[in-house]
Design a protein around this motif. Structure first.
Motif, PDB file in Angstrom:
ATOM      1  N   LEU A 101       0.815  -1.209   0.000  1.00  0.00           N
ATOM      2  CA  LEU A 101       0.000   0.000   0.000  1.00  0.00           C
ATOM      3  C   LEU A 101       0.853   1.266   0.000  1.00  0.00           C
ATOM      4  O   LEU A 101       0.479   2.271  -0.609  1.00  0.00           O
ATOM      5  CB  LEU A 101      -0.935  -0.007   1.216  1.00  0.00           C
ATOM      6  CG  LEU A 101      -2.011  -1.096   1.194  1.00  0.00           C
ATOM      7  CD1 LEU A 101      -2.903  -0.986   2.432  1.00  0.00           C
ATOM      8  CD2 LEU A 101      -2.865  -0.989  -0.059  1.00  0.00           C
ATOM      9  N   CYS A 102       1.989   1.226   0.678  1.00  0.00           N
ATOM     10  CA  CYS A 102       2.893   2.388   0.641  1.00  0.00           C
ATOM     11  C   CYS A 102       3.377   2.651  -0.781  1.00  0.00           C
ATOM     12  O   CYS A 102       3.431   3.800  -1.230  1.00  0.00           O
ATOM     13  CB  CYS A 102       4.091   2.154   1.572  1.00  0.00           C
ATOM     14  SG  CYS A 102       3.728   2.403   3.319  1.00  0.00           S
ATOM     15  N   THR A 103       3.697   1.575  -1.491  1.00  0.00           N
ATOM     16  CA  THR A 103       4.144   1.726  -2.877  1.00  0.00           C
ATOM     17  C   THR A 103       3.045   2.325  -3.740  1.00  0.00           C
ATOM     18  O   THR A 103       3.282   3.246  -4.528  1.00  0.00           O
ATOM     19  CB  THR A 103       4.572   0.359  -3.444  1.00  0.00           C
ATOM     20  OG1 THR A 103       5.533  -0.235  -2.566  1.00  0.00           O
ATOM     21  CG2 THR A 103       5.175   0.518  -4.823  1.00  0.00           C
ATOM     22  N   VAL A 104       1.815   1.797  -3.593  1.00  0.00           N
ATOM     23  CA  VAL A 104       0.680   2.330  -4.366  1.00  0.00           C
ATOM     24  C   VAL A 104       0.437   3.792  -4.005  1.00  0.00           C
ATOM     25  O   VAL A 104       0.183   4.631  -4.887  1.00  0.00           O
ATOM     26  CB  VAL A 104      -0.592   1.494  -4.096  1.00  0.00           C
ATOM     27  CG1 VAL A 104      -1.790   2.080  -4.844  1.00  0.00           C
ATOM     28  CG2 VAL A 104      -0.381   0.052  -4.521  1.00  0.00           C
ATOM     29  N   PHE A 105       0.536   4.109  -2.731  1.00  0.00           N
ATOM     30  CA  PHE A 105       0.286   5.484  -2.273  1.00  0.00           C
ATOM     31  C   PHE A 105       1.263   6.462  -2.922  1.00  0.00           C
ATOM     32  O   PHE A 105       0.864   7.511  -3.431  1.00  0.00           O
ATOM     33  CB  PHE A 105       0.412   5.533  -0.747  1.00  0.00           C
ATOM     34  CG  PHE A 105       0.121   6.890  -0.159  1.00  0.00           C
ATOM     35  CD1 PHE A 105      -1.187   7.286   0.090  1.00  0.00           C
ATOM     36  CD2 PHE A 105       1.147   7.775   0.142  1.00  0.00           C
ATOM     37  CE1 PHE A 105      -1.462   8.535   0.626  1.00  0.00           C
ATOM     38  CE2 PHE A 105       0.892   9.019   0.672  1.00  0.00           C
ATOM     39  CZ  PHE A 105      -0.432   9.395   0.918  1.00  0.00           C
ATOM     40  N   PHE A 106       2.534   6.106  -2.924  1.00  0.00           N
ATOM     41  CA  PHE A 106       3.529   7.013  -3.495  1.00  0.00           C
ATOM     42  C   PHE A 106       3.399   7.112  -5.020  1.00  0.00           C
ATOM     43  O   PHE A 106       3.643   8.174  -5.594  1.00  0.00           O
ATOM     44  CB  PHE A 106       4.933   6.561  -3.104  1.00  0.00           C
ATOM     45  CG  PHE A 106       5.270   6.835  -1.669  1.00  0.00           C
ATOM     46  CD1 PHE A 106       5.248   8.134  -1.175  1.00  0.00           C
ATOM     47  CD2 PHE A 106       5.583   5.810  -0.795  1.00  0.00           C
ATOM     48  CE1 PHE A 106       5.546   8.404   0.164  1.00  0.00           C
ATOM     49  CE2 PHE A 106       5.865   6.059   0.545  1.00  0.00           C
ATOM     50  CZ  PHE A 106       5.860   7.367   1.016  1.00  0.00           C
ATOM     51  N   ILE A 107       2.994   6.017  -5.657  1.00  0.00           N
ATOM     52  CA  ILE A 107       2.777   6.065  -7.109  1.00  0.00           C
ATOM     53  C   ILE A 107       1.658   7.037  -7.441  1.00  0.00           C
ATOM     54  O   ILE A 107       1.777   7.878  -8.344  1.00  0.00           O
ATOM     55  CB  ILE A 107       2.460   4.658  -7.654  1.00  0.00           C
ATOM     56  CG1 ILE A 107       3.721   3.795  -7.649  1.00  0.00           C
ATOM     57  CG2 ILE A 107       1.900   4.744  -9.075  1.00  0.00           C
ATOM     58  CD1 ILE A 107       3.479   2.353  -8.073  1.00  0.00           C
TER      59      ILE A 107
END
Length: 723
Positions: free
Chosen positions: A300-306
């Motif tokens: 989710l952190c990766t998706v959030f930053f994307i």
């Protein structure tokens, strides 16, 4: 429907606030955690020692059995024999010792003989030293030259025999003793083998031809010289034991390994294995949940930053909501199918429509996010389809899901028609089949013809169901979220569309103008990174309002008189301006996408109708400039701004007779400068650098269109008609 749209807009507005975006990701995390909770939850079995297992139990994890590992290591260590090292230097030391004793005896004999020869011969004193005295003196001197250890160990009789021995016999005795000692000491002599070695020396020296006294002396010397030369080496022994211990492979309970068969007695060893595998109540049962939470957090952190990065580049919150909703739908389908693993069908994961989510994301958002969701689905599938063994990962299904999703994305990469989705499903089915066969061969599995047939069927079902679900859900997302996908744009660009046919039949000049503007705008948008396809399709419809009164626009006035010549400037102005608002209204009536409506409404912004404004002023009437401006709004996007400039450029160049390259460049620069000075580009995020690129793109496109009509070096007089 309007209430639903209003609610959706409210949600989208909330997502502009960072806190609500975080809340959305929290909801996603909760959905992921709950869907995979049962798949990582350690299986708790009510088993007791020496009871009978009611079912076959497999290990959910790979874990080391440290107790048995230590036992095997100890067994390996116990089998290692103590290491004894031979001190080879002891042999030389003892040989040197024997040689030194004989050298001392020889030296004393030589000294005494020399002294006796030098003594004066006197009848009265001759014979003052008896042989016994001489011998005693020799013995005293020899002992003085040797250590007390040697003198204490060797008897006086042996020393006397050697001192009295002739020189040749003494030399022979030395050689025999040294040889015997060297022979015996060259072998291993442990502590308990010293006496046997002494006897060997004695045996070697017993059968010499020397006189009995000298023989006894060298035997005593030989026995004295033999000592222990093999000693225990603790360091070497410990090193060998450590090597043996390190060479023992850890005893492991492998993931999926059968710990106890149904009906088997649960012995102490079996009970110990069950405990290690976490299948009994223990304090470590929270570990899988912590691991799952950590994995979800990373995703989710990766998706959030994307999405934060995409939002910074102008992407709207529609995409975030669409991504989340599609992921939840796909995850629920995956969870539903995973429930069938309880019925012992381990290959149920192959039925999952793995390409559905990635294809929807590819069509509705972009390829980058589609690939990322494919990876997330692969990770989720490895947990959800773990074949009923809690806490394990099904890597095979993960590979299958990722390969299937990527196949759908790659097929649609350059295919932007809705009809191609079904073809993509067939392509995915083919890839699925190859992947399944490859995985079977990699695992060296033995499948029957029926099993291969079932795999072929599920591969086909997965691909086709992915395509069918994508086709079925696509209109929902397009309508519900107002998404203007690439496929939708391709469909709108079809000349058979009712509105385009209306323009072509009722205002052919406007249609041709729209196509020319589309060519200019598409190239310019692609040059600055804007949506070229949206610009082209928007151009096709931007003048749809002219179909209400086509004869009032110059491009449609073929072989007819210009009606504006007989109308007051204010009336002409109202007719011309109305085409923007009329066009937007017609597009709304036909439920066209908002982006297309915005282009029709914004392509003129609030520009001034200079021709009719100056015509009104020439008539002597008092006019306000604001009365002769379009109502707007001004361009809000790069596409709208570029289309507005392209519209003016095309109309201006069309009115020129045989334009030169230089004239085209000056005209383009003039129109862009005029738009800037008039503030028409203030509401969009286009930069001066991008406007320069747009101008160069226009010039290149126009030069390609008008190159065959350019005359050098003279130019003809231009007459610009304003409409």
């Amino acid at each position: 429907m309007e209430k639903l749209q209003h609610s959706l807009n409210s949600i989208l507005n909330l997502l502009n606030i960072r806190l609500f975006r975080v809340l959305l990701f929290l909801i996603l995390g909760i959905v992921m955690f709950l869907s995979m909770y049962s798949n990582v939850k350690p299986e708790k079995l009510n088993l007791t020692l020496f009871s009978i297992a009611g079912q076959t139990i497999r290990s959910p994890i790979t874990v080391e059995d440290k107790t048995n590992t230590e036992r095997k290591k100890q067994e390996a260590v116990d089998q290692v024999q103590d290491v004894y090292t031979v001190k080879k230097e002891y042999t030389q030391n003892q040989v040197d010792l024997i040689t030194s004793i004989f050298d001392s005896i020889t030296e004393v004999n030589s000294e005494m003989e020399g002294e006796l020869e030098k003594a004066p011969v006197d009848e009265e004193t001759e014979g003052s030293k008896t042989p016994a005295q001489v011998l005693n003196e020799k013995l005293t001197r020899v002992k003085a030259m040797l250590t007390s250890e040697v003198t204490d160990a060797i008897s006086n009789e042996s020393f006397t025999a050697m001192l009295n021995a002739p020189t040749d016999d003494l030399s022979i005795a030395r050689d025999l003793t040294v040889t015997a000692v060297n022979n015996v000491m060259s072998n291993r002599i442990p502590a308990d083998g010293v006496e046997n070695s002494k006897k060997r020396v004695e045996e070697e020296l017993k059968y010499t031809s020397l006189n009995s006294g000298l023989k006894a002396a060298i035997i005593e010397m030989g026995r004295y010289a033999i000592i222990q030369n093999e000693f225990y080496d603790p360091r070497a022994t410990e090193d060998l034991r450590q090597q043996a211990s390190d060479g023992v492979e850890p005893v492991k309970i492998l993931e999926g390994q059968i710990i106890v068969e149904e009906g088997q007695l649960i012995s102490r060893d079996v009970y110990h294995k069950l405990e290690l595998a976490g299948l009994l109540d223990n304090e470590n049962s929270l570990r899988p949940f912590v691991g799952l939470a950590m994995m979800i957090f990373i995703i989710l952190c990766t998706v959030f930053f994307i999405f934060d990065e995409m939002r910074a580049t102008g992407s709207n919150q529609n995409q975030l909501l669409i991504f989340s909703l599609i992921f939840i739908i796909v995850l629920l389908i995956m969870k539903l199918l995973s429930l069938f693993t309880e019925y012992k069908y381990s290959e149920i994961g192959y039925v999952f429509p793995a390409a559905m989510g990635p294809m929807l994301i590819k069509v509705l958002i972009n390829e980058r996010l589609a690939i990322f969701q494919t990876v997330i689905l692969g990770i989720s599938g490895s947990i959800l389809f773990n074949q009923g063994i809690t806490g394990t990962l099904n890597v095979t299904v993960a590979i299958y899901i990722i390969a299937s999703g990527l196949a759908g994305i790659l097929y649609l990469r350059h295919q932007n028609q809705r009809s191609k989705i079904l073809q993509a499903g067939l392509f995915v089915s083919l890839v699925n089949l190859f992947v399944i066969i490859a995985l079977v061969l990699l695992r060296n599995s033995q499948y029957s013809g029926l099993e291969y047939g079932i795999n072929l069927l599920v591969a086909f079902l997965s691909g086709i169901s992915s395509a069918v679900l994508t086709i079925g859900l696509l209109p929902f997302f397009e309508a519900g979220f107002g998404v203007l996908s690439t496929m939708k744009l391709i469909e709108l660009s079809n000349p058979n569309h009712p509105l385009l046919r209306k323009i072509l039949t009722e205002a052919p000049g406007t249609y041709h103008h729209s196509v020319m503007v589309a060519n200019l705008a598409e190239s310019a948008c692609e040059a600055v990174g804007a949506n070229g396809l949206l610009a082209r399709v928007g151009c096709y419809y931007h003048d749809i309002g002219k179909t209400k009164r086509p004869q009032f626009f110059i491009e449609n006035q073929i072989n007819i008189e210009n009606p504006h010549d007989k109308l007051p400037p204010m009336t002409s102005k109202n007719i011309i301006i109305a085409h923007a608002t009329d066009g937007a209204e017609m597009l709304r009536k036909h439920k066209m996408p908002k982006e297309i409506i915005d282009i029709a409404e914004q392509h003129h912004g609030t520009t001034l109708l200079k021709f009719f404004y100056h015509k009104a002023k020439q008539n002597g009437s008092e006019v306000k400039e604001a009365d002769y401006r379009y109502p707007g709004p001004k361009a809000k996007t790069k596409e709208s701004a570029i289309i507005g400039i392209a519209d003016s450029v095309e109309a201006a160049v069309r009115s020129m007779s045989n334009p030169t390259h230089e004239q085209i460049e000056n005209l383009v620069k003039s129109i862009i400068s005029d738009r800037l000075q008039d503030g028409q580009l203030n509401d969009c995020d286009i930069t001066l650098k991008e406007l320069n690129v747009v101008g160069e793109s226009f010039c290149e496109t126009l030069k390609g269109i008008f190159h065959s009509r350019i005359e050098y070096p003279e130019t003809t007089k231009q007459k610009v008609k304003q409409a």
